[in-house]
Design a protein around this motif. Sequence first.
Motif, mmCIF file in Angstrom:
data_model
loop_
_atom_site.group_PDB
_atom_site.id
_atom_site.type_symbol
_atom_site.label_atom_id
_atom_site.label_comp_id
_atom_site.label_asym_id
_atom_site.label_seq_id
_atom_site.Cartn_x
_atom_site.Cartn_y
_atom_site.Cartn_z
ATOM 1 N N LEU A 1 0.816 -1.217 0.000
ATOM 2 C CA LEU A 1 0.000 0.000 0.000
ATOM 3 C C LEU A 1 0.849 1.266 0.000
ATOM 4 N N GLN A 2 1.942 1.222 0.769
ATOM 5 C CA GLN A 2 2.802 2.406 0.891
ATOM 6 C C GLN A 2 3.923 2.419 -0.151
ATOM 7 N N ASP A 3 3.981 1.373 -0.968
ATOM 8 C CA ASP A 3 4.979 1.238 -2.034
ATOM 9 C C ASP A 3 6.406 1.408 -1.511
ATOM 10 N N TRP A 4 6.774 0.517 -0.596
ATOM 11 C CA TRP A 4 8.131 0.553 -0.045
ATOM 12 C C TRP A 4 9.183 0.350 -1.129
ATOM 13 N N HIS A 5 8.802 -0.332 -2.213
ATOM 14 C CA HIS A 5 9.782 -0.543 -3.285
ATOM 15 C C HIS A 5 10.168 0.785 -3.917
ATOM 16 N N GLN A 6 9.177 1.628 -4.132
ATOM 17 C CA GLN A 6 9.441 2.947 -4.715
ATOM 18 C C GLN A 6 10.206 3.827 -3.722
ATOM 19 N N GLN A 7 9.827 3.767 -2.448
ATOM 20 C CA GLN A 7 10.430 4.647 -1.451
ATOM 21 C C GLN A 7 11.831 4.207 -1.024
ATOM 22 N N PHE A 8 11.995 2.902 -0.810
ATOM 23 C CA PHE A 8 13.243 2.402 -0.212
ATOM 24 C C PHE A 8 13.950 1.353 -1.064
ATOM 25 N N GLY A 9 13.359 0.961 -2.181
ATOM 26 C CA GLY A 9 13.885 -0.178 -2.925
ATOM 27 C C GLY A 9 13.660 -1.473 -2.173
ATOM 28 N N ALA A 10 12.639 -1.500 -1.308
ATOM 29 C CA ALA A 10 12.409 -2.648 -0.434
ATOM 30 C C ALA A 10 11.124 -3.373 -0.780
ATOM 31 N N SER A 11 11.158 -4.693 -0.618
ATOM 32 C CA SER A 11 9.932 -5.477 -0.767
ATOM 33 C C SER A 11 10.086 -6.796 -0.025
ATOM 34 N N VAL A 12 8.945 -7.363 0.346
ATOM 35 C CA VAL A 12 8.941 -8.681 0.976
ATOM 36 C C VAL A 12 9.093 -9.701 -0.145
ATOM 37 N N VAL A 13 10.227 -10.388 -0.168
ATOM 38 C CA VAL A 13 10.529 -11.286 -1.290
ATOM 39 C C VAL A 13 10.187 -12.739 -0.994
ATOM 40 N N ALA A 14 10.034 -13.102 0.291
ATOM 41 C CA ALA A 14 9.706 -14.492 0.615
ATOM 42 C C ALA A 14 9.146 -14.595 2.022
ATOM 43 N N VAL A 15 8.263 -15.572 2.180
ATOM 44 C CA VAL A 15 7.759 -15.973 3.491
ATOM 45 C C VAL A 15 8.097 -17.445 3.659
ATOM 46 N N ILE A 16 8.778 -17.773 4.750
ATOM 47 C CA ILE A 16 9.216 -19.148 5.003
ATOM 48 C C ILE A 16 8.585 -19.630 6.301
ATOM 49 N N SER A 17 8.041 -20.846 6.274
ATOM 50 C CA SER A 17 7.454 -21.431 7.482
ATOM 51 C C SER A 17 8.142 -22.745 7.832
ATOM 52 N N ASN A 18 8.182 -23.038 9.133
ATOM 53 C CA ASN A 18 8.708 -24.319 9.604
ATOM 54 C C ASN A 18 7.594 -25.333 9.839
ATOM 55 N N TYR B 1 4.165 -3.334 13.992
ATOM 56 C CA TYR B 1 5.230 -4.054 13.292
ATOM 57 C C TYR B 1 5.541 -3.433 11.924
ATOM 58 N N PRO B 2 4.525 -3.130 11.098
ATOM 59 C CA PRO B 2 4.854 -2.457 9.829
ATOM 60 C C PRO B 2 5.545 -1.109 10.041
ATOM 61 N N GLN B 3 5.115 -0.349 11.061
ATOM 62 C CA GLN B 3 5.757 0.942 11.344
ATOM 63 C C GLN B 3 7.228 0.755 11.712
ATOM 64 N N ALA B 4 7.507 -0.285 12.509
ATOM 65 C CA ALA B 4 8.888 -0.534 12.945
ATOM 66 C C ALA B 4 9.762 -0.984 11.776
ATOM 67 N N VAL B 5 9.206 -1.810 10.895
ATOM 68 C CA VAL B 5 9.973 -2.243 9.715
ATOM 69 C C VAL B 5 10.256 -1.047 8.813
ATOM 70 N N ARG B 6 9.250 -0.214 8.624
ATOM 71 C CA ARG B 6 9.432 0.995 7.808
ATOM 72 C C ARG B 6 10.507 1.903 8.406
ATOM 73 N N ALA B 7 10.474 2.089 9.743
ATOM 74 C CA ALA B 7 11.478 2.922 10.405
ATOM 75 C C ALA B 7 12.868 2.328 10.237
ATOM 76 N N TRP B 8 12.962 0.997 10.297
ATOM 77 C CA TRP B 8 14.272 0.334 10.095
ATOM 78 C C TRP B 8 14.774 0.626 8.688
ATOM 79 N N LEU B 9 13.897 0.514 7.694
ATOM 80 C CA LEU B 9 14.292 0.785 6.304
ATOM 81 C C LEU B 9 14.752 2.231 6.135
#
Length: 197
Positions: free
Chosen positions: A27-44, A185-193
Amino acid sequence: MPNPKNIVILISGSGSNMASIVQAAQLQDWHQQFGASVVAVISNRPGAAGLQRATSLGVTTQLLDHRAFNSREAFDAALMQQVDSYQPALVVLAGFMRILTPGFVDHYTGRLINIHPSLLPAFTGINTHQRAINAGCLEAGCTVHQVTAELDHGPILAQAAVPVLPGDTADTLAARVLVQEHMLYPQAVRAWLQSQP
């Protein structure tokens, strides 16, 4: 875009926090803003509902069943190999119900974060909501923190608090905290980026 900031999310269950991060990224287009995206989800866990949820959000999923390994170290080594194949800038634990080995944690120092359902440093470990009620706390909440070798003790990145109400049960308190988790959690990830060069 140069220096893509790939994010890998590890889950064990429903993936509600994972979904909140993926949706914020889209929604916030992190790829455009930071070059960031969620590329994989891994489960055990093979039956983790979060895998289907991630697929429906257009994210690549992988399964690595911890029961197929005869030691925690062997599983973590295989998981590290899988995670590293995505060249992650950040590894996000979102309801990943495994205690990670020091070798895994060291490998991702500074780029491994977790969310914990208490106001750390109070109530590390499990049963946090009932323990907060039993202790007579007026507030409970959640904490996003960097992961270190000591369980639930890494540097705190963000927190959100909710009141403990008269008559609260562990379930009612957990439900109120979870609403905050999905925002925090999304806010914290965004702040980290944003903090990255």
